[in-house]
Design an enzyme around this catalytic site. Structure first.
Site, PDB file in Angstrom:
ATOM      1  N   LYS A   1     107.776  10.113  25.635  1.00  0.00           N
ATOM      2  CA  LYS A   1     108.747  10.490  26.671  1.00  0.00           C
ATOM      3  C   LYS A   1     108.264  11.656  27.535  1.00  0.00           C
ATOM      4  O   LYS A   1     108.681  11.784  28.687  1.00  0.00           O
ATOM      5  CB  LYS A   1     110.094  10.824  26.035  1.00  0.00           C
TER       6      LYS A   1
ATOM      7  N   SER B   1     115.735  -2.950  21.540  1.00  0.00           N
ATOM      8  CA  SER B   1     115.713  -3.018  23.004  1.00  0.00           C
ATOM      9  C   SER B   1     115.627  -4.438  23.554  1.00  0.00           C
ATOM     10  O   SER B   1     116.344  -4.772  24.508  1.00  0.00           O
ATOM     11  CB  SER B   1     114.562  -2.166  23.553  1.00  0.00           C
TER      12      SER B   1
ATOM     13  N   GLY C   1     117.543  20.543  19.153  1.00  0.00           N
ATOM     14  CA  GLY C   1     116.294  19.931  19.603  1.00  0.00           C
ATOM     15  C   GLY C   1     116.451  18.456  19.884  1.00  0.00           C
ATOM     16  O   GLY C   1     117.431  17.828  19.483  1.00  0.00           O
TER      17      GLY C   1
ATOM     18  N   ARG D   1     121.352  23.860  10.567  1.00  0.00           N
ATOM     19  CA  ARG D   1     120.832  24.322   9.282  1.00  0.00           C
ATOM     20  C   ARG D   1     120.074  25.634   9.489  1.00  0.00           C
ATOM     21  O   ARG D   1     119.674  25.961  10.613  1.00  0.00           O
ATOM     22  CB  ARG D   1     119.885  23.270   8.689  1.00  0.00           C
TER      23      ARG D   1
ATOM     24  N   ASN E   1     112.676   8.133  29.899  1.00  0.00           N
ATOM     25  CA  ASN E   1     112.809   6.923  29.089  1.00  0.00           C
ATOM     26  C   ASN E   1     112.860   5.652  29.941  1.00  0.00           C
ATOM     27  O   ASN E   1     112.918   4.557  29.402  1.00  0.00           O
ATOM     28  CB  ASN E   1     114.039   6.995  28.168  1.00  0.00           C
TER      29      ASN E   1
ATOM     30  N   ASP F   1     119.078   8.192  28.848  1.00  0.00           N
ATOM     31  CA  ASP F   1     119.734   8.617  27.601  1.00  0.00           C
ATOM     32  C   ASP F   1     120.973   9.451  27.927  1.00  0.00           C
ATOM     33  O   ASP F   1     122.038   9.267  27.338  1.00  0.00           O
ATOM     34  CB  ASP F   1     118.779   9.439  26.738  1.00  0.00           C
TER      35      ASP F   1
END
Length: 272
Positions: A61, A14, A121, A143, A82, A97
């Site tokens: 967050k 960042s 997720g 998965r 964020n 984001d």
């Protein structure tokens, strides 16, 4: 002064990306890392709220939300912040984001079928919901351990946006073609650079590929996609655009595609 709240922050890029973006604007920016242990969060946040703005990353967050006066739509939709900016009414939370992700794509029109790897997720959920919000038909490749969460997300997508969505095993061969393949999983990230999350058959069934990973700049997934003649884009573009969106919020600035590309190239050349 600006900064980043998170823990741990040892390998954060960042400060470099914000410095390069500010340089393109001709604006000096003092951007610091605030690596904060969870036990120190309550005493650190008031210091951060005195800055001109700050970013937030894992694991704060969601935990930053009680300290804010309100959330912008981008943060409220995902209950994830964020970027924070002070205002006369108090600190406001944003989520750049999703802005960075959307600006990273070649187009967000006529998306058709989109396949998202690991989309159940975290950042993958944001990718999935943003694609559905824009009208895409979302396929979640997951998965076995993520099947339940993915089915719940598919139901949420259909309830919120009225577009079809489905869940398939990520190991399965493709049964249709896709406009876009998105990797929301960490598969292929340094140091596991010899890993690819899906088969070449699935890659070949997609017109373009977006990988959220930025280290390495070109994952094995992107290398295989390029070898098959697919359009590709890596995660460094998203990293740059989400930082640019934060500066637009803080400074009232505006970045163009050429500026973002230049900063992306500079970031890729930085030694790791």
């Amino acid at each position: 002064m600006y900064g980043l709240l998170g823990h741990p922050l040892g390998h954060s890029l960042s400060p470099q990306v914000h410095a390069l973006l500010a340089e393109t604007l001709g604006v000096p920016m003092d951007y610091r890392l605030f690596d904060t242990d969870p036990q120190q969060l309550e005493e650190t946040v008031p210091r951060l709220l005195g800055l001109e703005g700050f970013n937030v990353t894992i694991p704060y967050k969601q935990k930053i939300i009680p300290y804010l006066s309100r959330l912008d739509r981008t943060a409220a939709d995902y209950q994830s912040v964020n970027t924070v900016k002070p205002s006369p009414e108090g600190p406001v939370g944003y989520n750049t984001d999703c802005i960075g992700f959307l600006r990273s794509l070649e187009t967000t029109e006529n998306l058709g079928d989109v396949y998202i790897i690991g989309g159940a997720g975290g950042v993958g959920r944001m990718f999935s919901l943003e694609m559905a919000r824009l009208g895409a038909r979302v396929t979640l490749g997951v998965r076995p351990s993520s099947q339940a969460a993915a089915k719940a997300l598919a139901g949420e997508i259909e309830a919120r946006y009225g577009v079809p969505s489905r869940v398939v095993p990520v190991e399965a061969d493709p049964d249709r073609s896709y406009r876009l393949l998105i990797n929301a999983s960490p598969c292929g990230m340094y140091p596991q650079i010899a890993s690819c999350p899906v088969s070449e058959a699935l890659i070949d069934a997609c017109a373009s590929v977006f990988d959220c990973i930025y280290n390495p700049a070109k994952t094995l997934l992107l290398q295989r996609a390029e070898a098959l003649g697919k359009r590709t884009r890596g995660g460094m573009r998203m990293l740059v655009w989400q930082a640019a969106a934060a500066q637009e919020i803080w400074l009232g600035a505006s970045f163009c595609e050429e500026q973002a590309e230049r900063v992306e190239e500079q970031m890729i050349r930085l030694p790791r």
